[in-house]
Design a protein around this motif. Structure first.
Motif, PDB file in Angstrom:
ATOM      1  N   ARG A   4       0.822  -1.461  -0.061  1.00 59.78           N
ATOM      2  CA  ARG A   4      -0.411  -0.494  -0.039  1.00 59.78           C
ATOM      3  C   ARG A   4       1.009   1.479  -0.235  1.00 59.78           C
ATOM      4  N   THR A   5       0.595   2.487  -0.490  1.00 58.81           N
ATOM      5  CA  THR A   5       1.037   3.315  -0.423  1.00 58.81           C
ATOM      6  C   THR A   5       0.493   4.453  -0.661  1.00 58.81           C
ATOM      7  N   LEU A   6       0.465   5.989  -0.030  1.00 59.48           N
ATOM      8  CA  LEU A   6      -0.158   6.646  -0.479  1.00 59.48           C
ATOM      9  C   LEU A   6      -0.080   7.808  -1.651  1.00 59.48           C
ATOM     10  N   VAL A   7      -1.079   8.257  -1.634  1.00 61.28           N
ATOM     11  CA  VAL A   7      -0.729   8.534  -3.202  1.00 61.28           C
ATOM     12  C   VAL A   7      -1.808  10.341  -2.537  1.00 61.28           C
ATOM     13  N   LEU A   8      -0.552  11.662  -3.203  1.00 66.79           N
ATOM     14  CA  LEU A   8      -1.836  12.655  -3.031  1.00 66.79           C
ATOM     15  C   LEU A   8      -1.907  13.489  -4.869  1.00 66.79           C
ATOM     16  N   ILE A   9      -3.012  13.759  -4.886  1.00 72.89           N
ATOM     17  CA  ILE A   9      -2.623  14.567  -5.755  1.00 72.89           C
ATOM     18  C   ILE A   9      -3.013  16.044  -5.406  1.00 72.89           C
ATOM     19  N   LYS A  10      -1.817  16.574  -6.047  1.00 67.07           N
ATOM     20  CA  LYS A  10      -1.929  18.156  -5.325  1.00 67.07           C
ATOM     21  C   LYS A  10      -2.279  19.152  -5.537  1.00 67.07           C
ATOM     22  N   PRO A  11      -2.289  20.801  -4.591  1.00 68.40           N
ATOM     23  CA  PRO A  11      -2.996  21.386  -4.985  1.00 68.40           C
ATOM     24  C   PRO A  11      -3.575  21.971  -7.124  1.00 68.40           C
ATOM     25  N   ASP A  12      -2.579  21.530  -7.554  1.00 70.64           N
ATOM     26  CA  ASP A  12      -1.818  22.193  -8.723  1.00 70.64           C
ATOM     27  C   ASP A  12      -2.904  20.828  -9.117  1.00 70.64           C
ATOM     28  N   GLY A  13      -3.143  19.827  -9.583  1.00 70.58           N
ATOM     29  CA  GLY A  13      -3.493  18.732 -10.018  1.00 70.58           C
ATOM     30  C   GLY A  13      -5.640  18.307  -9.692  1.00 70.58           C
ATOM     31  N   VAL A  14      -5.972  19.553  -8.180  1.00 68.52           N
ATOM     32  CA  VAL A  14      -7.084  19.971  -8.521  1.00 68.52           C
ATOM     33  C   VAL A  14      -7.471  20.775  -8.813  1.00 68.52           C
ATOM     34  N   ARG A  15      -6.478  21.709  -8.593  1.00 68.22           N
ATOM     35  CA  ARG A  15      -6.811  23.222  -9.820  1.00 68.22           C
ATOM     36  C   ARG A  15      -7.087  23.013 -10.943  1.00 68.22           C
ATOM     37  N   ARG A  16      -6.104  22.183 -11.656  1.00 65.29           N
ATOM     38  CA  ARG A  16      -6.405  21.767 -12.534  1.00 65.29           C
ATOM     39  C   ARG A  16      -7.312  21.555 -13.736  1.00 65.29           C
ATOM     40  N   GLY A  17      -7.833  20.000 -12.506  1.00 66.04           N
ATOM     41  CA  GLY A  17      -8.740  19.774 -13.235  1.00 66.04           C
ATOM     42  C   GLY A  17      -8.823  18.451 -13.677  1.00 66.04           C
ATOM     43  N   LEU A  18      -7.324  17.893 -13.113  1.00 66.92           N
ATOM     44  CA  LEU A  18      -6.698  16.717 -13.569  1.00 66.92           C
ATOM     45  C   LEU A  18      -7.147  15.475 -12.447  1.00 66.92           C
ATOM     46  N   ILE A  19      -8.110  15.417 -11.949  1.00 62.37           N
ATOM     47  CA  ILE A  19      -8.480  14.465 -11.204  1.00 62.37           C
ATOM     48  C   ILE A  19      -8.249  12.650 -11.387  1.00 62.37           C
ATOM     49  N   GLY A  20      -9.885  13.219 -12.368  1.00 64.54           N
ATOM     50  CA  GLY A  20      -9.995  12.220 -13.384  1.00 64.54           C
ATOM     51  C   GLY A  20      -8.695  11.377 -13.751  1.00 64.54           C
ATOM     52  N   GLU A  21      -7.915  12.118 -14.645  1.00 66.05           N
ATOM     53  CA  GLU A  21      -6.948  11.667 -15.790  1.00 66.05           C
ATOM     54  C   GLU A  21      -5.763  10.701 -14.987  1.00 66.05           C
ATOM     55  N   ILE A  22      -5.620  11.561 -13.207  1.00 67.92           N
ATOM     56  CA  ILE A  22      -4.663  10.720 -12.505  1.00 67.92           C
ATOM     57  C   ILE A  22      -4.827   9.794 -12.201  1.00 67.92           C
ATOM     58  N   ILE A  23      -6.233   9.829 -11.076  1.00 66.69           N
ATOM     59  CA  ILE A  23      -6.866   8.483 -11.244  1.00 66.69           C
ATOM     60  C   ILE A  23      -7.160   7.369 -12.021  1.00 66.69           C
ATOM     61  N   SER A  24      -7.520   7.754 -13.433  1.00 66.20           N
ATOM     62  CA  SER A  24      -7.431   7.516 -14.394  1.00 66.20           C
ATOM     63  C   SER A  24      -6.212   5.981 -14.844  1.00 66.20           C
ATOM     64  N   ARG A  25      -5.027   6.466 -14.472  1.00 64.65           N
ATOM     65  CA  ARG A  25      -3.575   6.201 -15.055  1.00 64.65           C
ATOM     66  C   ARG A  25      -3.205   4.802 -14.199  1.00 64.65           C
ATOM     67  N   ILE A  26      -3.869   5.679 -12.647  1.00 67.72           N
ATOM     68  CA  ILE A  26      -3.399   4.423 -11.353  1.00 67.72           C
ATOM     69  C   ILE A  26      -4.354   3.281 -11.653  1.00 67.72           C
ATOM     70  N   GLU A  27      -5.471   3.428 -12.328  1.00 70.32           N
ATOM     71  CA  GLU A  27      -6.213   2.554 -12.414  1.00 70.32           C
ATOM     72  C   GLU A  27      -5.713   1.498 -14.250  1.00 70.32           C
ATOM     73  N   ARG A  28      -5.554   2.229 -14.917  1.00 69.68           N
ATOM     74  CA  ARG A  28      -5.549   1.219 -15.898  1.00 69.68           C
ATOM     75  C   ARG A  28      -4.092   0.849 -15.799  1.00 69.68           C
TER      76      ARG A  28
END
Ligand code: DAT
Ligand code: MG
Length: 143
Positions: A4-28
């Motif tokens: 298990r690892t801790l992943v954070l989407i940092k404030p720049d990722g949230v501000r830029r609307g990249l939550i879905g893109e980043i989660i998608s890469r993790i899941e894929r």
């Protein structure tokens, strides 16, 4: 071995609307998200999380950046999840991060006081254990 690892989407990722893109890469990549929370971090939590960098010149700017807006915190699980996510994330410096990585493809920070590099991932089993308890105390009853 499953980790298990801790992943954070940092404030720049949230501000830029990249939550879905980043989660998608993790899941894929075949990793599983087993806990997820969006939250505004306290300075004290960020200072503890990044304690190893307390004496670096970028520490103040880093704490400012990490508290500049909400983050998405996740527990990510899978075989060799710690290394697999670090490889997905790419090099710390967005200028040097390779294409194909989250930071290499998506970070648009080409030189600020604290690198706005979209994601955090624990760097070892020891760091993961410490950071997961810090961010998800309720997930580990009895501490
Ligand atoms: P990583 O996030 O890849 O584990 P790290 O632990 O060395 O990198 O540093 C933590 C964060 O601090 C990093 O994501 C961005 C910031 N940082 C690191 N080195 C920096 C530098 N030389 N200048 C500005 N910010 C830096
Ligand atoms: Mg680190």
């Amino acid at each position: 071995m499953s980790e298990r690892t801790l992943v954070l989407i940092k404030p720049d990722g949230v501000r830029r609307g990249l939550i879905g893109e980043i989660i998608s890469r993790i899941e894929r990549k075949g990793l599983r998200i087993i806990a997820l929370e969006m939250r505004q971090l306290e300075r004290s939590l960020v200072e503890e999380h990044y304690a190893e960098h307390a004496d670096k010149p970028f520490f103040g700017p880093l704490v400012d950046f990490m508290t500049s807006g909400p983050v998405v915190a996740m527990i990510v699980e899978g075989p060799q999840a710690i290394s697999v996510f670090r490889t997905l994330a790419g090099a710390t410096d967005p200028v040097k991060a390779a294409p194909g990585t989250i930071r290499g493809d998506l970070s648009t920070d080409f030189g600020t006081a604290a690198q706005q590099n979209l994601v955090h991932g624990s760097d070892s089993p020891e760091s993961a254990a410490r950071e997961l308890k810090l961010f998800f105390p309720g997930f580990f009853p009895g501490g």
